[in-house]
Design an enzyme around this catalytic site. Structure first.
Site, PDB file in Angstrom:
ATOM      1  N   GLY A  86      -0.386  -1.201   5.716  1.00 30.67           N
ATOM      2  CA  GLY A  86      -1.692  -1.852   5.828  1.00 30.67           C
ATOM      3  C   GLY A  86      -1.918  -2.733   4.618  1.00 30.67           C
ATOM      4  N   HIS A 140     -10.941  -0.511   0.375  1.00 33.05           N
ATOM      5  CA  HIS A 140     -10.589  -1.721  -0.395  1.00 33.05           C
ATOM      6  C   HIS A 140     -11.673  -2.792  -0.245  1.00 33.05           C
ATOM      7  CE1 HIS A 140      -6.610  -0.978  -2.033  1.00 33.05           C
ATOM      8  NE2 HIS A 140      -6.101  -0.657  -0.857  1.00 33.05           N
ATOM      9  N   CYS A 197      -0.586   3.279  -2.380  1.00 26.31           N
ATOM     10  CA  CYS A 197      -1.293   2.008  -2.255  1.00 26.31           C
ATOM     11  C   CYS A 197      -0.457   0.921  -2.914  1.00 26.31           C
ATOM     12  CB  CYS A 197      -2.661   2.095  -2.928  1.00 26.31           C
ATOM     13  SG  CYS A 197      -3.621   0.576  -2.809  1.00 26.31           S
ATOM     14  N   LEU A 198      -0.350  -0.214  -2.244  1.00 23.32           N
ATOM     15  CA  LEU A 198       0.422  -1.330  -2.812  1.00 23.32           C
ATOM     16  C   LEU A 198      -0.215  -1.835  -4.102  1.00 23.32           C
ATOM     17  CD1 LEU A 198       1.220  -3.243   0.494  1.00 23.32           C
ATOM     18  CD2 LEU A 198       2.791  -1.822  -0.858  1.00 23.32           C
ATOM     19  N   GLU A 220      -8.178   1.289   3.969  1.00 19.14           N
ATOM     20  CA  GLU A 220      -8.332  -0.181   3.918  1.00 19.14           C
ATOM     21  C   GLU A 220      -9.799  -0.590   3.806  1.00 19.14           C
ATOM     22  OE1 GLU A 220      -5.734  -1.555   3.284  1.00 19.14           O
ATOM     23  OE2 GLU A 220      -4.207  -0.283   4.196  1.00 19.14           O
ATOM     24  N   GLN A 256      -6.872  -7.111  -1.628  1.00 17.47           N
ATOM     25  CA  GLN A 256      -5.650  -6.903  -2.410  1.00 17.47           C
ATOM     26  C   GLN A 256      -4.917  -8.204  -2.712  1.00 17.47           C
ATOM     27  OE1 GLN A 256      -4.423  -3.653   0.478  1.00 17.47           O
ATOM     28  NE2 GLN A 256      -3.487  -2.883  -1.406  1.00 17.47           N
TER      29      GLN A 256
HETATM   30  O1  GNR Z   1       1.603   1.227   2.673  1.00 15.14           O
HETATM   31  C1  GNR Z   1       0.685   2.042   2.528  1.00 15.14           C
HETATM   32  N1  GNR Z   1       0.902   3.348   2.830  1.00 15.14           N
HETATM   33  C2  GNR Z   1      -0.109   4.285   2.875  1.00 15.14           C
HETATM   34  C3  GNR Z   1       0.259   5.624   2.894  1.00 15.14           C
HETATM   35  C4  GNR Z   1      -0.715   6.607   2.960  1.00 15.14           C
HETATM   36  C5  GNR Z   1      -2.045   6.265   3.019  1.00 15.14           C
HETATM   37  C6  GNR Z   1      -2.423   4.940   2.973  1.00 15.14           C
HETATM   38  C7  GNR Z   1      -1.466   3.956   2.917  1.00 15.14           C
HETATM   39  S1  GNR Z   1      -1.947   2.273   2.887  1.00 15.14           S
HETATM   40  C8  GNR Z   1      -0.607   1.593   1.980  1.00 15.14           C
HETATM   41  C9  GNR Z   1      -0.733   0.089   1.919  1.00 15.14           C
HETATM   42  C10 GNR Z   1      -1.992  -0.265   1.156  1.00 15.14           C
HETATM   43  O2  GNR Z   1      -2.101  -0.161  -0.036  1.00 15.14           O
HETATM   44  N2  GNR Z   1      -3.017  -0.633   1.862  1.00 15.14           N
HETATM   45  O3  GNR Z   1      -4.187  -0.908   1.264  1.00 15.14           O
HETATM   46 NI    NI Z   2      -4.204   0.261  -0.561  1.00 13.62          NI
END
Ligand code: GNR
Ligand code: NI
Length: 169
Positions: free
Chosen positions: A46, A138, A92-93, A135, A51
């Site tokens: 996601g 965010h 989270c990325l 998300e 972001q």
């Molecule tokens: O890639 C993502 N994996 C994830 C794993 C567990 C709970 C939430 C996520 S979202 C994350 C990508 C991201 O940072 N989305 O905002």
């Molecule tokens: Ni995230």
């Protein structure tokens, strides 16, 4: 299409409140395509517009195994359907390299618009439910580290700040 750069904690821009999308124009379609390319390349399941430093209520997601089920959520609203909670090890990325358990509502309904502005809704009790809550946080300037103890959050902040300084020398 182009890859977008992803803001990382503790960048203060990640705290910006996203505004509703009002115009489903070509610029929006371009941003959606670039966000999918960025999310798939990362790789992630996601990505919220916040972001990539775009402060509008837009989320892209693909929780499928084959990475062939792209989902777009614009101006999303989540309704929690009951009291049931579930914990999951989230990443989270914008917080690269860290995974911690977060507890959220298990059963949700999300109402949103698609990339053309058409309204739709989905109910879920699994990965989509976890991801959409992550998300939507965010878009409100919230990160999963906000649910951790101050000690854990500060440790993660220090380590990422150090890593960012190294990248810049
Ligand atoms: O890639 C993502 N994996 C994830 C794993 C567990 C709970 C939430 C996520 S979202 C994350 C990508 C991201 O940072 N989305 O905002
Ligand atoms: Ni995230």
């Amino acid at each position: 299409m182009s890859l977008l750069s992803i803001l990382e904690f503790p960048d203060p821009r990640l705290r910006t409140l996203a505004k509703p999308v009002e115009s489903f124009d070509d610029a929006l379609q371009q941003l959606i395509d670039d966000m999918f390319e960025t999310m798939y390349e990362a790789p992630g399941i996601g990505l919220a517009a916040t972001q990539v430093d775009q402060h509008i209520q837009l989320i892209v997601m693909d929780i499928s195994e084959e990475k062939d089920q792209p989902l777009v959520f614009i101006n999303p609203e989540v309704e929690v359907l009951d009291d049931e909670l579930e914990s999951y090890d989230e990443g989270c990325l914008s917080v690269p390299g860290y995974y911690e358990s977060v507890t959220r509502a298990r059963n949700i309904k999300v109402t949103a618009q698609d990339r053309h502005g058409e309204k739709f809704e989905m109910t879920d009790n699994g990965m989509l439910a976890i991801c959409i809550q992550h998300e939507i946080d965010h878009l409100s300037g919230k990160l999963f580290v906000d649910y951790l103890s101050p000690l854990k959050r500060n440790r993660i902040r220090s380590k990422l700040e150090k890593a960012h300084k190294k990248q810049n020398r």
